[in-house]
Design an enzyme around this catalytic site. Sequence first.
Site, PDB file in Angstrom:
ATOM      1  N   TYR A   1      54.648  34.936  41.297  1.00 48.13           N
ATOM      2  CA  TYR A   1      54.684  34.256  40.023  1.00 48.13           C
ATOM      3  C   TYR A   1      54.779  32.393  40.406  1.00 48.13           C
ATOM      4  O   TYR A   1      56.121  32.276  41.181  1.00 48.13           O
ATOM      5  CB  TYR A   1      54.937  33.941  38.903  1.00 48.13           C
ATOM      6  CG  TYR A   1      54.917  34.798  37.619  1.00 48.13           C
ATOM      7  CD1 TYR A   1      53.134  34.410  37.119  1.00 48.13           C
ATOM      8  CD2 TYR A   1      55.424  35.603  36.741  1.00 48.13           C
ATOM      9  CE1 TYR A   1      52.550  35.343  36.579  1.00 48.13           C
ATOM     10  CE2 TYR A   1      55.164  36.435  36.192  1.00 48.13           C
ATOM     11  CZ  TYR A   1      53.388  36.559  35.808  1.00 48.13           C
ATOM     12  OH  TYR A   1      52.925  37.437  34.703  1.00 48.13           O
TER      13      TYR A   1
ATOM     14  N   HIS B   1      45.570  41.883  32.615  1.00 43.39           N
ATOM     15  CA  HIS B   1      46.941  41.220  32.387  1.00 43.39           C
ATOM     16  C   HIS B   1      47.581  42.185  31.337  1.00 43.39           C
ATOM     17  O   HIS B   1      47.620  42.090  30.405  1.00 43.39           O
ATOM     18  CB  HIS B   1      47.071  39.609  32.247  1.00 43.39           C
ATOM     19  CG  HIS B   1      48.929  39.688  32.540  1.00 43.39           C
ATOM     20  ND1 HIS B   1      48.979  38.755  33.914  1.00 43.39           N
ATOM     21  CD2 HIS B   1      50.001  39.534  31.825  1.00 43.39           C
ATOM     22  CE1 HIS B   1      50.341  38.406  33.856  1.00 43.39           C
ATOM     23  NE2 HIS B   1      50.657  39.003  32.923  1.00 43.39           N
TER      24      HIS B   1
ATOM     25  N   ASP C   1      44.413  48.333  37.002  1.00 47.00           N
ATOM     26  CA  ASP C   1      45.384  48.249  36.133  1.00 47.00           C
ATOM     27  C   ASP C   1      44.833  48.327  34.889  1.00 47.00           C
ATOM     28  O   ASP C   1      43.477  47.161  34.448  1.00 47.00           O
ATOM     29  CB  ASP C   1      46.679  47.616  35.924  1.00 47.00           C
ATOM     30  CG  ASP C   1      47.066  46.325  35.737  1.00 47.00           C
ATOM     31  OD1 ASP C   1      45.732  45.371  35.375  1.00 47.00           O
ATOM     32  OD2 ASP C   1      47.066  45.366  36.281  1.00 47.00           O
ATOM     33  N   SER C   2      46.005  48.391  34.016  1.00 40.77           N
ATOM     34  CA  SER C   2      45.567  47.469  32.506  1.00 40.77           C
ATOM     35  C   SER C   2      44.461  49.293  31.099  1.00 40.77           C
ATOM     36  O   SER C   2      43.851  49.494  31.763  1.00 40.77           O
ATOM     37  CB  SER C   2      44.679  46.063  32.223  1.00 40.77           C
ATOM     38  OG  SER C   2      45.099  45.435  32.971  1.00 40.77           O
TER      39      SER C   2
ATOM     40  N   ARG D   1      46.387  55.347  30.468  1.00 38.18           N
ATOM     41  CA  ARG D   1      47.697  56.465  29.636  1.00 38.18           C
ATOM     42  C   ARG D   1      47.577  57.700  29.934  1.00 38.18           C
ATOM     43  O   ARG D   1      48.159  58.699  29.069  1.00 38.18           O
ATOM     44  CB  ARG D   1      47.414  56.104  28.295  1.00 38.18           C
ATOM     45  CG  ARG D   1      47.240  54.560  27.509  1.00 38.18           C
ATOM     46  CD  ARG D   1      48.765  53.994  27.334  1.00 38.18           C
ATOM     47  NE  ARG D   1      49.197  52.942  26.676  1.00 38.18           N
ATOM     48  CZ  ARG D   1      48.384  51.820  26.481  1.00 38.18           C
ATOM     49  NH1 ARG D   1      48.443  51.958  28.387  1.00 38.18           N
ATOM     50  NH2 ARG D   1      48.332  50.539  26.668  1.00 38.18           N
TER      51      ARG D   1
END
Length: 405
Positions: free
Chosen positions: A156, A302, A333-334, A337
């Site tokens: 960041y 995100h 990503d995101s 599962r």
Amino acid sequence: MSFLPTPASHLGEARFPSRAHLRRGSLSRAESIGDLRAMAMRRLPRFSAEYLEGGADEEKALERNRTAFDRWIFKPRVLRDQTRRDLGRTIFGRRSALPFAIGPTGFNGMLWEHGDLCLARAAAAAGIPFGQSTVSNVLATEAAAVPGLRHWFQLYVFGPDEVWQELLRRADAAGSEAVLFTVDTHVVGNREWDRRNYSRPLHTTLRAKLDMLAHPHWLAQLWRTGIPKLANLEAFVPAAQRDAMGIARWVGENQRMDLDWNLVARLRAAWPRKLVLKGIQHEDDVRRAVDAGVDGIVLSNHGGRQMDRAVAPVELVAAARAIAGPDFCILVDSGFRRGTEIMQAVALGADAVLLGRATLYGLAAGGEPGVARAIEILRQEIDRNLVLLGINAVDELGPGMLFPA
């Protein structure tokens, strides 16, 4: 808003018993990431569970991340010799034992003591990379020192340029293989359900404090370790403000609105190893990233925590691959599962998947063994479904194995 799993029965009450995920017992009894989630929600106080679970605004992006996988179904083949299978994947020219890595997440010390080290050690044991956040609770050098770990540092950009320059120097000294520059956080998303646990910034409500008392095992860990600090940023904060709340306040006051492609060029010049842009959500930005000379991108919203009603990253994989070509690294990503969901992403063109909540559920449920259990569940699912799909290796996955639903 409840964090307890809803009993699932689409076959009707008359024909099928009610279902519920496992909420207690041995980690070895967890059959799915859903079980680990249920165990985590039982152990965590509400404010910590909300930080882990919540999304932005009405959480439509959070929901879309999970439902986007329904756009494709597999077309299995049969009658093939599958006595040997390879679950590995090449990422940045090096073989990973599995087609996923643990992605960077922050404040993990609020889920389990020394949470970042638990994640790092479990990743090293599994032979997969670990991405460490700037806002993790241990120094980059400490996590990178875990034996056998492929360490990636997520960056960041806060405050003056000297801050990111020093963070890169530390990542270099730690031997980090890659830097993942997060590009979607000029401001923090509207996580209003999270904020409802606070009477004012960084101060939990009386109700939240009472709820902590109802979770003694979690509270005992916090008592032993104290409120975890943002260790990688502590040195940049005035000495009198270096408690956990002071560092968090400094982060909020030092968000930068001037992040642009010129900064990417400066980072590219400053960082000698792999540079990845994390948070790409548009085809035009895929093209800009390739032209900027970075080594890869992470398609990411995100985890649904920034802009609501945003595209699910897995929906962009095929288009991104068509733009970037075969040799450019595309991570995503995101919402992941299941092993089948990771396989879908690879079939669409991703090099690998970054896991966020999936491994954090394991962490919150049982520390390092919980993370190991999450990784093992996904490993077993991928191995089993390679057989069912009729192929011997993750590298054999391709778009021809998917059918639009």
